[in-house]
Design an enzyme around this catalytic site. Structure first.
Site, PDB file in Angstrom:
ATOM      1  N   SER A 128       0.812  -1.223   0.000  1.00 31.20           N
ATOM      2  CA  SER A 128       0.000   0.000   0.000  1.00 31.20           C
ATOM      3  C   SER A 128       0.846   1.274   0.000  1.00 31.20           C
ATOM      4  CB  SER A 128      -0.871  -0.011   1.260  1.00 31.20           C
ATOM      5  OG  SER A 128      -1.462   1.245   1.470  1.00 31.20           O
ATOM      6  N   TYR A 152      -2.084   5.385  -4.110  1.00 28.26           N
ATOM      7  CA  TYR A 152      -3.094   6.403  -3.876  1.00 28.26           C
ATOM      8  C   TYR A 152      -2.556   7.673  -4.509  1.00 28.26           C
ATOM      9  CZ  TYR A 152      -6.143   3.867  -0.650  1.00 28.26           C
ATOM     10  OH  TYR A 152      -7.047   2.995  -0.107  1.00 28.26           O
ATOM     11  N   THR A 178      -5.702   2.478  -6.819  1.00 29.50           N
ATOM     12  CA  THR A 178      -6.983   2.317  -6.114  1.00 29.50           C
ATOM     13  C   THR A 178      -7.854   3.536  -6.392  1.00 29.50           C
ATOM     14  OG1 THR A 178      -5.987   0.913  -4.464  1.00 29.50           O
ATOM     15  CG2 THR A 178      -8.040   1.992  -3.844  1.00 29.50           C
ATOM     16  N   LYS A 260      -8.003  -0.774  -9.330  1.00 33.16           N
ATOM     17  CA  LYS A 260      -8.683  -1.490  -8.232  1.00 33.16           C
ATOM     18  C   LYS A 260      -9.890  -0.671  -7.760  1.00 33.16           C
ATOM     19  CE  LYS A 260      -7.760  -3.310  -3.543  1.00 33.16           C
ATOM     20  NZ  LYS A 260      -8.246  -2.348  -2.551  1.00 33.16           N
ATOM     21  N   HIS A 284     -13.442  -2.679  -1.706  1.00 28.82           N
ATOM     22  CA  HIS A 284     -12.543  -2.270  -0.626  1.00 28.82           C
ATOM     23  C   HIS A 284     -12.958  -2.950   0.684  1.00 28.82           C
ATOM     24  CE1 HIS A 284      -9.524   1.178  -0.179  1.00 28.82           C
ATOM     25  NE2 HIS A 284      -9.595   0.741   1.063  1.00 28.82           N
TER      26      HIS A 284
HETATM   27  C1  LIG Z   1      -7.264  -2.367   7.502  1.00 25.76           C
HETATM   28  C2  LIG Z   1      -7.413  -2.259   6.019  1.00 25.76           C
HETATM   29  C3  LIG Z   1      -6.604  -1.373   5.320  1.00 25.76           C
HETATM   30  C4  LIG Z   1      -6.706  -1.289   3.932  1.00 25.76           C
HETATM   31  N1  LIG Z   1      -5.832  -0.474   3.255  1.00 25.76           N
HETATM   32  C5  LIG Z   1      -5.893  -0.410   1.910  1.00 25.76           C
HETATM   33  C6  LIG Z   1      -4.963   0.372   1.195  1.00 25.76           C
HETATM   34  O1  LIG Z   1      -4.079   0.990   1.764  1.00 25.76           O
HETATM   35  N2  LIG Z   1      -5.082   0.401  -0.150  1.00 25.76           N
HETATM   36  C7  LIG Z   1      -6.065  -0.276  -0.836  1.00 25.76           C
HETATM   37  O2  LIG Z   1      -6.136  -0.215  -2.055  1.00 25.76           O
HETATM   38  N3  LIG Z   1      -6.944  -1.045  -0.164  1.00 25.76           N
HETATM   39  C8  LIG Z   1      -6.878  -1.141   1.183  1.00 25.76           C
HETATM   40  N4  LIG Z   1      -7.744  -1.953   1.843  1.00 25.76           N
HETATM   41  C9  LIG Z   1      -8.708  -2.769   1.086  1.00 25.76           C
HETATM   42  C10 LIG Z   1      -8.072  -4.139   0.686  1.00 25.76           C
HETATM   43  O3  LIG Z   1      -7.085  -3.965  -0.282  1.00 25.76           O
HETATM   44  C11 LIG Z   1      -9.135  -5.098   0.126  1.00 25.76           C
HETATM   45  O4  LIG Z   1      -9.799  -4.486  -0.941  1.00 25.76           O
HETATM   46  C12 LIG Z   1     -10.121  -5.559   1.179  1.00 25.76           C
HETATM   47  O5  LIG Z   1      -9.476  -5.798   2.398  1.00 25.76           O
HETATM   48  C13 LIG Z   1     -10.827  -6.817   0.717  1.00 25.76           C
HETATM   49  O6  LIG Z   1     -11.845  -7.186   1.604  1.00 25.76           O
HETATM   50  P1  LIG Z   1     -11.686  -8.337   2.717  1.00 25.76           P
HETATM   51  O7  LIG Z   1     -10.614  -7.910   3.650  1.00 25.76           O
HETATM   52  O8  LIG Z   1     -13.009  -8.364   3.397  1.00 25.76           O
HETATM   53  O9  LIG Z   1     -11.389  -9.606   1.995  1.00 25.76           O
HETATM   54  C14 LIG Z   1      -7.656  -2.070   3.231  1.00 25.76           C
HETATM   55  C15 LIG Z   1      -8.463  -2.958   3.938  1.00 25.76           C
HETATM   56  C16 LIG Z   1      -8.346  -3.073   5.315  1.00 25.76           C
HETATM   57  C17 LIG Z   1      -9.204  -4.087   6.029  1.00 25.76           C
HETATM   58  C1  LIG Z   2      -8.713   8.385   2.111  1.00 33.94           C
HETATM   59  C2  LIG Z   2      -8.501   6.939   2.250  1.00 33.94           C
HETATM   60  C3  LIG Z   2      -7.445   6.534   3.265  1.00 33.94           C
HETATM   61  C4  LIG Z   2      -7.201   5.111   3.091  1.00 33.94           C
HETATM   62  C5  LIG Z   2      -6.400   4.475   4.156  1.00 33.94           C
HETATM   63  C6  LIG Z   2      -6.110   3.037   4.004  1.00 33.94           C
HETATM   64  C7  LIG Z   2      -7.264   2.270   3.473  1.00 33.94           C
HETATM   65  O1  LIG Z   2      -7.419   2.110   2.274  1.00 33.94           O
HETATM   66  C8  LIG Z   2      -8.235   1.672   4.394  1.00 33.94           C
HETATM   67  O2  LIG Z   2      -8.079   1.773   5.622  1.00 33.94           O
HETATM   68  O3  LIG Z   2      -9.201   1.025   3.900  1.00 33.94           O
END
Ligand SMILES: Cc1cc2nc3c(=O)[nH]c(=O)nc-3n(C[C@H](O)[C@H](O)[C@H](O)COP(=O)(O)O)c2cc1C
Ligand SMILES: CCCCCCC(=O)C(=O)O
Length: 387
Positions: A128, A152, A178, A260, A284
């Site tokens: 990320s 991002y 994303t 994404k 997400h």
């Molecule tokens: C704690 C957390 C942080 C995340 N941070 C990002 C991120 O930095 N960038 C991003 O594209 N998606 C982020 N996501 C979304 C994940 O890439 C993914 O789309 C999502 O976790 C999929 O769903 P699931 O965890 O229920 O399988 C985050 C998800 C969680 C749970």
């Molecule tokens: C403005 C979006 C901040 C995203 C931080 C990380 C993420 O994707 C998440 O926690 O979900």
């Protein structure tokens, strides 16, 4: 032919009966429960939580239950091929690690522990933009194992360009942009807990080490955290970007670009028009729009719109081997897992992540065999019946 299921299952069985081996959870629900017991409430809520009433988080799981597998018999499943061919690479399993930011709120080793576990299993990791550790340190921990970089879009194009250059230099082999986070979502658990991790300086590892960011900031970022965080708040995120801005990314990287967060077939068609190399169908993990379509429900229409022109990946709600096979049967080339590996990290660091990945690999392989299939390429929609 890679057949991992029986071997991994045997190791797991041995572990269950060996007094010296640490007993780790097996089911997703038990990993989640164990993580909940270990983490501070605000950290667990940050991971588990979704947008608004969390309807989308539930929609994601319900969607998998609407598809049922209809197994076939007597098909020689003695050896199975679980490999996936994607963007010129061959990966041993049909899953990758979704980009998840701020992992040091879960475990002090954060993304470094995850990268080591992923490398042991040959599972590609998507790192990320808001990782806790700098992308170069994570790449070094991955030790040559495949990894992609998630972007991002920053308000400041020079910082975005700098990140793209660093990613390429550090050995990342694809860029995942994303799209579904143009603004910070309404997450009621975080608001209730008054927990906004970025305000505490979490998730800015790539910024603290970026030469362009530091030059513009005009001071050593670690020496004055408040100024750094304020400045970061000004440049992070860019809600004004449109499809035409994709040309900027294309001009600044030679790597394949995947988008994404696509959920509408017309956006998938636009992605093709703009020449992207892959699409990730995702909501997400239910963290952005409350009451949104489940990612699995969005997948078939997107597959139809894309007509095999680029690979389609999918995430949001994958918990077990059968979920992976359902997504593949509906047209995904591979899937991303998110929360499951983060719970592994919370419970037992690198070992926990490795165990989650091993368990998923074994579950996929065994379920494939029990469905009467011996390769992922032999899976199609005929494996499923809609309930
Ligand atoms: C704690 C957390 C942080 C995340 N941070 C990002 C991120 O930095 N960038 C991003 O594209 N998606 C982020 N996501 C979304 C994940 O890439 C993914 O789309 C999502 O976790 C999929 O769903 P699931 O965890 O229920 O399988 C985050 C998800 C969680 C749970
Ligand atoms: C403005 C979006 C901040 C995203 C931080 C990380 C993420 O994707 C998440 O926690 O979900």
């Amino acid at each position: 032919m890679a057949s991992v299921g029986n071997e991994v299952q045997n190791q797991i069985y041995e572990g269950m009966f060996s007094p010296e081996q640490k007993r780790l959870p097996v089911s997703f629900e038990d990993w989640e429960k164990a993580a909940n017991n270990l983490l501070a409430k605000h950290s667990f809520d940050y991971v588990a939580g979704g947008a608004g009433s969390e309807e989308t988080v539930h929609n994601n799981r319900d969607a998998f239950k609407r598809w049922q597998i209809v197994p076939r018999m007597l098909n020689d499943v003695g050896s199975r091929d679980l490999r996936v061919h994607l963007l010129g690479h061959t990966f041993p399993h049909p899953f990758m690690l979704a980009p998840i930011g701020l992992q040091s709120i879960i475990h002090p080793d954060g993304e470094v522990a995850v990268a080591k576990a992923a490398a042991k299993m040959g599972v590609p990791m998507i790192v990320s933009t808001v990782s806790s550790k700098p992308m170069e340190e994570i790449s070094a921990a991955a030790d040559g194992s495949p990894k992609w970089y998630q972007l991002y879009w920053n308000e400041d194009p020079e910082i975005t360009a700098s990140f793209l250059k660093r990613a390429e230099r550090a050995g990342y082999t694809a860029i995942v942009i994303t799209l579904d986070a143009p603004v910070t979502p309404w997450k009621e658990r975080d608001l209730t807990n008054s927990y906004l991790p970025f305000m505490l300086g979490e998730g800015i590892g790539n910024y603290l080490t970026d030469p362009v960011f530091c030059k513009k900031l005009g001071c050593d970022p670690e020496s004055d955290m408040k100024t750094t965080i304020d400045y970061w708040g000004q440049i992070f995120g860019n809600p004004k970007v449109t499809w035409d801005n994709l040309s900027f990314i294309r001009e600044h990287t030679n790597l394949p670009i995947l988008l994404k967060g696509i959920l509408h077939p017309n956006d998938a068609k636009l992605a093709l028009e703009y020449g992207v190399d892959g699409i990730i169908v995702s909501n997400h993990g239910g963290r952005q729009v409350d009451g949104s379509v489940a990612a699995l429900d969005a997948l078939p229409e997107i597959v139809a719109a894309v007509q095999n022109k680029v690979p389609i990946l999918m995430d949001s709600g994958i918990r077990r081997g059968a979920d992976v096979l359902k997504a593949l049967a509906l047209g995904a080339t591979s899937v991303l897992i998110g929360r499951p590996y983060i719970y592994g990290l919370a419970v037992a660091g690198e070992e926990g992540v490795e165990q989650v990945l091993r368990q998923l690999a074994a579950d996929i392989d065994l379920t494939l065999a029990l469905c009467g299939k011996n390769s992922l390429s032999s899976i199609d929609r005929s494996l499923l019946r809609r309930k």
